[in-house]
Design an enzyme around this catalytic site. Structure first.
Site, mmCIF file in Angstrom:
data_model
loop_
_atom_site.group_PDB
_atom_site.id
_atom_site.type_symbol
_atom_site.label_atom_id
_atom_site.label_comp_id
_atom_site.label_asym_id
_atom_site.label_seq_id
_atom_site.Cartn_x
_atom_site.Cartn_y
_atom_site.Cartn_z
ATOM 1 N N LYS A 146 0.985 -1.346 -0.095
ATOM 2 C CA LYS A 146 -0.003 0.369 0.200
ATOM 3 C C LYS A 146 0.806 1.126 -0.256
ATOM 4 O O LYS A 146 0.626 2.017 -0.476
ATOM 5 C CB LYS A 146 -0.657 -0.206 1.241
ATOM 6 C CG LYS A 146 -1.858 1.175 1.526
ATOM 7 C CD LYS A 146 -1.996 1.416 2.653
ATOM 8 C CE LYS A 146 -1.480 1.665 4.174
ATOM 9 N NZ LYS A 146 -1.493 3.115 4.615
ATOM 10 N N ASN A 147 2.072 1.471 0.986
ATOM 11 C CA ASN A 147 2.733 1.980 0.941
ATOM 12 C C ASN A 147 3.615 2.755 0.291
ATOM 13 O O ASN A 147 4.072 3.764 -0.244
ATOM 14 C CB ASN A 147 3.214 2.629 2.219
ATOM 15 C CG ASN A 147 2.152 2.726 3.008
ATOM 16 O OD1 ASN A 147 0.785 3.234 2.923
ATOM 17 N ND2 ASN A 147 2.770 2.639 4.821
ATOM 18 N N CYS A 173 -5.092 12.270 13.087
ATOM 19 C CA CYS A 173 -5.533 10.833 13.120
ATOM 20 C C CYS A 173 -5.444 10.184 14.108
ATOM 21 O O CYS A 173 -4.969 11.183 15.427
ATOM 22 C CB CYS A 173 -5.436 10.328 11.870
ATOM 23 S SG CYS A 173 -3.843 9.682 12.421
ATOM 24 N N ARG A 199 0.292 14.140 13.271
ATOM 25 C CA ARG A 199 0.816 13.689 11.721
ATOM 26 C C ARG A 199 0.864 15.151 11.656
ATOM 27 O O ARG A 199 0.969 15.714 10.132
ATOM 28 C CB ARG A 199 -0.314 12.955 10.977
ATOM 29 C CG ARG A 199 -0.649 12.138 11.583
ATOM 30 C CD ARG A 199 0.518 10.653 11.598
ATOM 31 N NE ARG A 199 0.799 10.248 10.814
ATOM 32 C CZ ARG A 199 0.126 9.052 9.398
ATOM 33 N NH1 ARG A 199 -1.436 8.758 10.176
ATOM 34 N NH2 ARG A 199 0.661 9.024 8.801
ATOM 35 N N ASP A 254 4.861 0.553 11.916
ATOM 36 C CA ASP A 254 3.329 -0.302 11.709
ATOM 37 C C ASP A 254 3.409 -1.651 12.380
ATOM 38 O O ASP A 254 1.986 -2.409 11.524
ATOM 39 C CB ASP A 254 3.125 0.017 10.071
ATOM 40 C CG ASP A 254 3.172 1.409 10.015
ATOM 41 O OD1 ASP A 254 3.482 1.979 8.374
ATOM 42 O OD2 ASP A 254 2.743 1.775 10.462
ATOM 43 N N ARG A 311 -8.626 -0.658 4.507
ATOM 44 C CA ARG A 311 -8.230 0.465 3.840
ATOM 45 C C ARG A 311 -6.903 0.233 3.778
ATOM 46 O O ARG A 311 -5.622 0.448 2.542
ATOM 47 C CB ARG A 311 -7.803 1.744 4.585
ATOM 48 C CG ARG A 311 -8.907 2.822 5.146
ATOM 49 C CD ARG A 311 -8.609 2.889 6.003
ATOM 50 N NE ARG A 311 -7.521 4.275 5.314
ATOM 51 C CZ ARG A 311 -6.359 5.139 6.192
ATOM 52 N NH1 ARG A 311 -6.890 5.188 7.129
ATOM 53 N NH2 ARG A 311 -5.458 5.599 5.424
HETATM 54 C C1 EPZ Z 1 4.323 7.211 6.763
HETATM 55 O O1 EPZ Z 1 3.503 8.260 7.213
HETATM 56 C C2 EPZ Z 1 3.453 5.296 6.273
HETATM 57 N N1 EPZ Z 1 2.004 6.130 5.518
HETATM 58 C C3 EPZ Z 1 2.567 5.834 7.728
HETATM 59 O O2 EPZ Z 1 2.484 4.016 7.451
HETATM 60 C C4 EPZ Z 1 4.061 4.846 8.591
HETATM 61 O O3 EPZ Z 1 3.368 4.769 10.268
HETATM 62 C C5 EPZ Z 1 4.969 6.296 8.848
HETATM 63 O O4 EPZ Z 1 5.650 6.328 7.244
HETATM 64 C C6 EPZ Z 1 5.832 5.865 9.543
HETATM 65 O O5 EPZ Z 1 6.498 4.864 8.656
HETATM 66 C C7 EPZ Z 1 2.553 6.022 4.328
HETATM 67 O O6 EPZ Z 1 3.867 5.747 4.068
HETATM 68 C C8 EPZ Z 1 1.151 6.605 3.389
HETATM 69 P P1 EPZ Z 1 6.181 10.916 8.506
HETATM 70 P P2 EPZ Z 1 4.115 9.326 7.379
HETATM 71 O O7 EPZ Z 1 5.643 11.537 8.005
HETATM 72 O O8 EPZ Z 1 4.807 9.530 5.670
HETATM 73 C C9 EPZ Z 1 6.379 13.409 12.199
HETATM 74 C C10 EPZ Z 1 0.007 2.485 8.126
HETATM 75 O O9 EPZ Z 1 -0.038 2.412 8.922
HETATM 76 N N2 EPZ Z 1 6.358 14.955 11.134
HETATM 77 O O10 EPZ Z 1 7.807 9.357 8.743
HETATM 78 O O11 EPZ Z 1 3.111 10.364 7.462
HETATM 79 C C11 EPZ Z 1 4.810 12.521 12.630
HETATM 80 O O12 EPZ Z 1 4.298 13.622 13.179
HETATM 81 C C12 EPZ Z 1 0.856 4.270 7.829
HETATM 82 O O13 EPZ Z 1 0.791 2.420 6.628
HETATM 83 C C13 EPZ Z 1 6.533 15.686 11.588
HETATM 84 O O14 EPZ Z 1 7.028 16.327 12.229
HETATM 85 O O15 EPZ Z 1 5.095 9.762 8.673
HETATM 86 C C14 EPZ Z 1 5.163 11.713 12.755
HETATM 87 O O16 EPZ Z 1 5.821 12.163 14.138
HETATM 88 C C15 EPZ Z 1 0.493 4.894 9.392
HETATM 89 N N3 EPZ Z 1 6.378 16.869 10.561
HETATM 90 C C16 EPZ Z 1 6.835 11.346 12.444
HETATM 91 O O17 EPZ Z 1 7.491 12.755 11.860
HETATM 92 C C17 EPZ Z 1 6.374 16.315 9.109
HETATM 93 O O18 EPZ Z 1 6.629 16.788 8.452
HETATM 94 C C18 EPZ Z 1 6.698 10.356 11.074
HETATM 95 O O19 EPZ Z 1 6.039 10.164 10.424
HETATM 96 C C19 EPZ Z 1 6.492 14.906 8.672
HETATM 97 C C20 EPZ Z 1 6.586 14.078 9.574
#
Ligand code: EPZ
Length: 427
Positions: free
Chosen positions: A30-31, A124, A129, A313, A405
């Site tokens: 998916k990702n 969420c 996020r 995850d 999803r």
């Molecule tokens: C991706 O989400 C995945 N989703 C998530 O999978 C996964 O849990 C996550 O990466 C971590 O591996 C997709 O790829 C579609 P991040 P993402 O930006 O990119 C903080 C699932 O179950 N952050 O790596 O949204 C954020 O708050 C989903 O398939 C900032 O502070 O995650 C978090 O604490 C759930 N500022 C951490 O970084 C930003 O601009 C990691 O978030 C961006 C992120």
């Protein structure tokens, strides 16, 4: 696939006590699929993407692409997409609210149209996020960004090359940056990038489209092209789906052969399962057999981290397994600030878990008991299904929409391994 809104309240009825045995074919990731589908907006040429899983998030992404003006067909796991016409630059708000990953449209839209209007993604249940890193990168590249009435308004005249160090390792932040900079002909350097296999799969696609991208540790050097070409690509297997079935095999003291995986993406997961007492046999780079021949699951210490560390995850799924381990486990969630929603639901099934700050202390119990539980997010719902497989009696998992999803044909796959899982559509 039924209309998306009809999924909201399906339930799963699960009879516990069955052992998972047999072979399961893991679907495409998916990702990896979501950013690659968004990348089709970067070219006017035809793109063919294979092994795309039939998931609600994929359907939502295809709906978003077509609403922006692209053509996107989905047939037997293959997407044929073509954004040949001029695109809408305003994204429909209801789609962004439905799927947070819609923010991945920002980089491509900005690169293609020079402007984008995207609804602020909802938080969420697993956390705020933030997307500050995405927006800082866009501004560095020359975009004018403003947030008004819940919408992000962005305009860019010319994409400037950037030297940017991410303040936080972010998967979609890295992906948005790579997609934008792939249309900049001058050399950019990104530091502290995410290295998840799904990010690397997008890199492969952008290279096929004509961007030069070198990855050295957590540094990417990008030399883009103003005219990126179409591509053909087969999406990598879903390592989180694979990990979910591996945990199920161990929890039910079963024996499962997983096919169509990428063993080299499963290192941290396999290590932890071996620590729990599992037998993990790598048959070849795309097949692995997981069995549990011991009569007790050993407790674990888990601390989630960015790839190649232990994946966040998989945290909920491992917590289900630790709930019935022989001893006390400690699970620390370092990536998201609120990814313990599944704890209260596991407690309803008799699990003994205490949360203090980022660490959950899980005291293993002999048996979980079936109960009515609610899914709160995608991986939490997978955790509850796994718990239901081993709980005494019947478990009712509500709001299966969350599972749909991110897991393709989960109940069919579990049933083929011997589980008793029935989906009951609720009208
Ligand atoms: C991706 O989400 C995945 N989703 C998530 O999978 C996964 O849990 C996550 O990466 C971590 O591996 C997709 O790829 C579609 P991040 P993402 O930006 O990119 C903080 C699932 O179950 N952050 O790596 O949204 C954020 O708050 C989903 O398939 C900032 O502070 O995650 C978090 O604490 C759930 N500022 C951490 O970084 C930003 O601009 C990691 O978030 C961006 C992120």
């Amino acid at each position: 696939m039924r209309d998306i809104t009809s999924y909201v309240s399906d339930i799963f009825l699960i009879e516990g006590g069955k052992t998972l045995r047999g072979t399961v074919h893991v679907s495409g990731s998916k990702n990896a699929s979501l950013p690659i589908l968004m990348a089709t907006l970067l070219t006017e040429e035809k793109c063919v993407i294979k092994r795309v899983p039939d998931l609600l998030d994929v359907r939502t992404t295809l709906e978003l692409l077509t609403q922006l003006g692209a053509d996107a067909e989905y047939e037997n796991g293959t997407v044929t997409a073509c954004a040949s016409r001029s695109l809408q630059h305003i994204t429909p708000d209801h789609l962004v609210r439905r799927m947070r990953a819609s923010i991945l449209v920002m980089g491509p839209l900005l690169a293609r149209c020079g402007r984008a209007v995207v609804g602020m993604p909802g938080g969420c249940s697993i956390g705020v996020r933030a997307i500050d890193q995405h927006l800082k990168l866009f501004e560095k590249a020359g975009a004018r960004v403003s947030i008004r009435h819940g919408y992000i308004h962005m305009e860019i005249d010319k994409i400037n090359p950037v030297e940017y160090t991410f303040e936080v390792i972010t998967v979609t932040g890295t992906e948005n940056a790579l997609m934008l900079l792939s249309k900049c002909e001058r050399r950019s350097v990104l530091r502290n990038i995410a290295l998840e296999p799904e990010v690397m799969d997008l890199v492969e696609v952008l290279r096929k489209m004509g961007a030069s991208i070198e990855i050295d540790g957590r540094t990417a050097i990008i030399q883009g092209s103003d005219s990126l070409s179409g591509f053909e690509h087969t999406v990598i297997p879903d390592r989180i789906e694979a990990g979910t079935f591996m945990v199920g095999a161990v929890m039910t003291f079963g024996d499962v052969l997983l096919k169509d995986v990428r063993v080299d993406h499963l290192g941290a997961i396999m290590e932890k399962l071996k620590e729990a007492g599992a037998t993990v046999e790598v048959i070849n780079p795309t097949e692995v057999r997981v069995s549990m021949r011991k009569d007790r699951i050993a407790p674990l210490e888990i601390s989630t981290a960015e790839y190649p560390g232990f994946p966040t995850d998989m945290q909920a799924q491992f917590m289900a397994m630790c709930s019935i381990a022989d001893g006390t486990s400690y699970i620390t969630e370092n990536i998201f600030e609120n990814r313990f929603q599944h704890v209260a639901e596991l407690q309803r099934m008799g699990a003994s878990i205490k949360v203090r700050g980022r660490t959950a202390t899980v005291v293993g119990v002999d048996k979980l008991s079936g109960a009515e539980v609610y899914s709160t997010d995608l991986r939490a719902s997978a955790c509850l299904v796994l718990a239901g497989l081993v709980a005494e009696g019947t478990t009712v998992v509500r709001d299966i929409y969350h599972l749909d999803r991110g897991y393709e044909k989960l109940e069919e796959k579990l049933k083929s391994l011997g589980a008793s899982v029935v989906r009951v559509p609720q009208r």
